[in-house]
Design a protein around this motif. Structure first.
Motif, PDB file in Angstrom:
ATOM      1  N   ILE A 171      -3.898  -7.796 -11.603  1.00 57.56           N
ATOM      2  CA  ILE A 171      -4.549  -6.556 -11.173  1.00 57.56           C
ATOM      3  C   ILE A 171      -3.773  -5.334 -11.663  1.00 57.56           C
ATOM      4  N   ILE A 172      -2.458  -5.355 -11.483  1.00 54.26           N
ATOM      5  CA  ILE A 172      -1.627  -4.223 -11.903  1.00 54.26           C
ATOM      6  C   ILE A 172      -1.627  -4.088 -13.426  1.00 54.26           C
ATOM      7  N   PHE A 173      -1.554  -5.214 -14.126  1.00 61.91           N
ATOM      8  CA  PHE A 173      -1.502  -5.214 -15.590  1.00 61.91           C
ATOM      9  C   PHE A 173      -2.786  -4.619 -16.166  1.00 61.91           C
ATOM     10  N   PHE A 174      -3.928  -5.079 -15.695  1.00 60.00           N
ATOM     11  CA  PHE A 174      -5.202  -4.582 -16.216  1.00 60.00           C
ATOM     12  C   PHE A 174      -5.385  -3.103 -15.899  1.00 60.00           C
ATOM     13  N   ASP A 175      -4.972  -2.690 -14.700  1.00 59.61           N
ATOM     14  CA  ASP A 175      -5.082  -1.277 -14.345  1.00 59.61           C
ATOM     15  C   ASP A 175      -4.197  -0.429 -15.251  1.00 59.61           C
ATOM     16  N   GLY A 176      -2.995  -0.921 -15.549  1.00 60.73           N
ATOM     17  CA  GLY A 176      -2.116  -0.207 -16.459  1.00 60.73           C
ATOM     18  C   GLY A 176      -2.706  -0.077 -17.848  1.00 60.73           C
ATOM     19  N   VAL A 216       6.977 -10.243  -3.842  1.00 57.69           N
ATOM     20  CA  VAL A 216       5.545 -10.493  -3.698  1.00 57.69           C
ATOM     21  C   VAL A 216       4.910  -9.509  -2.716  1.00 57.69           C
ATOM     22  N   VAL A 217       5.635  -9.110  -1.686  1.00 61.71           N
ATOM     23  CA  VAL A 217       5.110  -8.119  -0.746  1.00 61.71           C
ATOM     24  C   VAL A 217       4.935  -6.766  -1.445  1.00 61.71           C
ATOM     25  N   LEU A 218       5.944  -6.352  -2.206  1.00 58.46           N
ATOM     26  CA  LEU A 218       5.867  -5.077  -2.920  1.00 58.46           C
ATOM     27  C   LEU A 218       4.746  -5.086  -3.955  1.00 58.46           C
ATOM     28  N   MET A 219       4.640  -6.176  -4.707  1.00 58.47           N
ATOM     29  CA  MET A 219       3.575  -6.280  -5.704  1.00 58.47           C
ATOM     30  C   MET A 219       2.204  -6.328  -5.046  1.00 58.47           C
ATOM     31  N   GLY A 220       2.116  -6.994  -3.889  1.00 58.27           N
ATOM     32  CA  GLY A 220       0.848  -7.075  -3.175  1.00 58.27           C
ATOM     33  C   GLY A 220       0.377  -5.720  -2.690  1.00 58.27           C
ATOM     34  N   ILE A 221       1.294  -4.924  -2.166  1.00 52.22           N
ATOM     35  CA  ILE A 221       0.944  -3.576  -1.699  1.00 52.22           C
ATOM     36  C   ILE A 221       0.485  -2.719  -2.871  1.00 52.22           C
ATOM     37  N   TRP A 222       1.218  -2.801  -3.964  1.00 44.27           N
ATOM     38  CA  TRP A 222       0.857  -2.029  -5.162  1.00 44.27           C
ATOM     39  C   TRP A 222      -0.523  -2.457  -5.674  1.00 44.27           C
ATOM     40  N   ALA A 223      -0.749  -3.755  -5.786  1.00 45.32           N
ATOM     41  CA  ALA A 223      -2.033  -4.252  -6.288  1.00 45.32           C
ATOM     42  C   ALA A 223      -3.178  -3.857  -5.357  1.00 45.32           C
ATOM     43  N   PHE A 224      -2.926  -3.836  -4.054  1.00 48.25           N
ATOM     44  CA  PHE A 224      -3.957  -3.473  -3.083  1.00 48.25           C
ATOM     45  C   PHE A 224      -4.451  -2.048  -3.322  1.00 48.25           C
ATOM     46  N   PHE A 225      -3.528  -1.112  -3.502  1.00 45.20           N
ATOM     47  CA  PHE A 225      -3.920   0.278  -3.715  1.00 45.20           C
ATOM     48  C   PHE A 225      -4.478   0.491  -5.123  1.00 45.20           C
ATOM     49  N   VAL A 226      -3.954  -0.252  -6.094  1.00 39.64           N
ATOM     50  CA  VAL A 226      -4.488  -0.167  -7.453  1.00 39.64           C
ATOM     51  C   VAL A 226      -5.936  -0.627  -7.502  1.00 39.64           C
ATOM     52  N   ALA A 227      -6.273  -1.645  -6.710  1.00 37.53           N
ATOM     53  CA  ALA A 227      -7.625  -2.188  -6.688  1.00 37.53           C
ATOM     54  C   ALA A 227      -8.600  -1.316  -5.913  1.00 37.53           C
ATOM     55  N   GLY A 228      -8.140  -0.160  -5.429  1.00 39.77           N
ATOM     56  CA  GLY A 228      -9.020   0.749  -4.714  1.00 39.77           C
ATOM     57  C   GLY A 228      -8.912   0.667  -3.215  1.00 39.77           C
ATOM     58  N   SER A 230      -7.276   1.152   0.643  1.00 41.15           N
ATOM     59  CA  SER A 230      -6.660   2.230   1.418  1.00 41.15           C
ATOM     60  C   SER A 230      -6.409   1.701   2.822  1.00 41.15           C
ATOM     61  N   CYS A 231      -5.662   2.462   3.601  1.00 40.57           N
ATOM     62  CA  CYS A 231      -5.401   2.037   4.978  1.00 40.57           C
ATOM     63  C   CYS A 231      -6.705   1.920   5.767  1.00 40.57           C
ATOM     64  N   ARG A 232      -7.609   2.843   5.515  1.00 37.59           N
ATOM     65  CA  ARG A 232      -8.903   2.816   6.225  1.00 37.59           C
ATOM     66  C   ARG A 232      -9.719   1.591   5.819  1.00 37.59           C
ATOM     67  N   SER A 233      -9.796   1.312   4.503  1.00 37.72           N
ATOM     68  CA  SER A 233     -10.584   0.162   4.043  1.00 37.72           C
ATOM     69  C   SER A 233      -9.974  -1.151   4.520  1.00 37.72           C
ATOM     70  N   LEU A 234      -8.633  -1.201   4.599  1.00 30.46           N
ATOM     71  CA  LEU A 234      -7.977  -2.408   5.100  1.00 30.46           C
ATOM     72  C   LEU A 234      -8.333  -2.641   6.569  1.00 30.46           C
ATOM     73  N   LYS A 235      -8.341  -1.566   7.341  1.00 34.19           N
ATOM     74  CA  LYS A 235      -8.689  -1.680   8.754  1.00 34.19           C
ATOM     75  C   LYS A 235     -10.125  -2.156   8.927  1.00 34.19           C
ATOM     76  N   LEU A 236     -11.041  -1.578   8.141  1.00 28.28           N
ATOM     77  CA  LEU A 236     -12.447  -1.980   8.225  1.00 28.28           C
ATOM     78  C   LEU A 236     -12.644  -3.425   7.775  1.00 28.28           C
ATOM     79  N   CYS A 237     -11.877  -3.825   6.747  1.00 26.27           N
ATOM     80  CA  CYS A 237     -11.992  -5.200   6.254  1.00 26.27           C
ATOM     81  C   CYS A 237     -11.512  -6.200   7.295  1.00 26.27           C
ATOM     82  N   LEU A 238     -10.380  -5.894   7.927  1.00 30.75           N
ATOM     83  CA  LEU A 238      -9.839  -6.792   8.952  1.00 30.75           C
ATOM     84  C   LEU A 238     -10.765  -6.896  10.152  1.00 30.75           C
TER      85      LEU A 238
END
Length: 253
Positions: A171-176, A216-228, A230-238
């Motif tokens: 995800i990070i690679f393609f976004d870059g 993996v935690v740091l990369m996961g957080i980065w990939a999450f925001f790169v993929a669009g 946000s804290c709000r979308s994460l809350k709604l998804c959960l």
């Protein structure tokens, strides 16, 4: 051996099956294509290792240690080169689809990045599992010379992490590549090298696993925001209130 094999299988197999069933069960073409690219990268890495061993006449000792380090370096570089080649192929394919049929919606690059990373991770996990399973068949007993007997358990956790990391790296690679942020590609390459290098301190499983899970935690957080995300979308998804958050429902960008 059997209980250890079952534990290892379920530790990383359950994660892969969940990701696979939820997101890719209806798209076989994408799964086969990205897995093929990782296999080709493995082929080139294997050829390098074979030639290096042949040149050194399979000598044991310090030279093999340095060859192993060089082999890991080459393998990581080849994998990232093929990740970039796969991105270029998908980019050209999307542009071709738009030129042939402008009205048809092309697949989202974010979705393709996720699929690419998962395909790379699955194949990497499969080969890791097969190699460890082969070692577990003997001869020999893990820990008989004073080493930690937790080799197979550590291997299972490392395999699980590598699968997740490949998803995040994809995800990070393609976004870059899309945004021409070459620093992101460099971070992916360096973290891939770092995680691979951590496997050389295998007797110290605590340091190995903790360091890798931090990455993996740091990369996961980065990939999450790169993929669009946000804290709000994460809350709604959960809370299962955001149906458009899933990757396969994203519109092409």
């Amino acid at each position: 051996m059997s209980p250890l094999c079952f534990v290892k299988t379920f530790l990383h197999g359950a994660e892969v099956m969940q990701l696979h069933l939820v997101t890719l069960i209806q798209d076989r073409t994408k799964r086969i294509c990205n897995a093929f690219f990782w296999l080709v990268s493995l082929l080139f890495s294997s050829l390098f290792w074979f030639m290096a061993r042949t040149i050194t006449d399979n000598k044991d000792g310090p030279i093999q240690k340095y060859l192993l380090i060089l082999g890991v370096l080459v393998s990581v570089l080849v994998q990232e080169m093929f990740r970039f080649a796969y991105y270029k192929l998908l980019k050209k394919a999307n542009e071709g689809l738009r030129s042939i049929n402008p009205d048809e919606t092309a697949p989202s690059m974010r979705l393709l990045a996720y699929v690419s990373g998962l395909g790379f991770g699955i194949m990497s996990g499969v080969f890791s599992f097969v190699n460890t399973l082969s070692d577990s068949l003997g001869p020999g007993t893990v820990g008989i010379h004073g080493d930690s007997p937790q080799f197979f358990l550590n291997s299972a956790f490392m395999t699980l992490v590598i699968i997740l990391l490949h998803v995040f790296w994809g995800i990070i690679f393609f976004d870059g590549c899309e945004k021409k942020k070459w620093s992101a590609l460099l971070v992916v390459l360096l973290t891939h090298l770092l995680v691979s290098a951590l496997t050389f301190i295998s007797p110290h499983y605590g340091i190995n696993l903790v360091s890798t899970y931090i990455i993996v935690v740091l990369m996961g957080i980065w990939a999450f925001f790169v993929a669009g995300g946000s804290c709000r979308s994460l809350k709604l998804c959960l809370l299962c209130q955001d149906k458009d958050f899933l990757l396969f429902n994203q519109r092409s960008r």
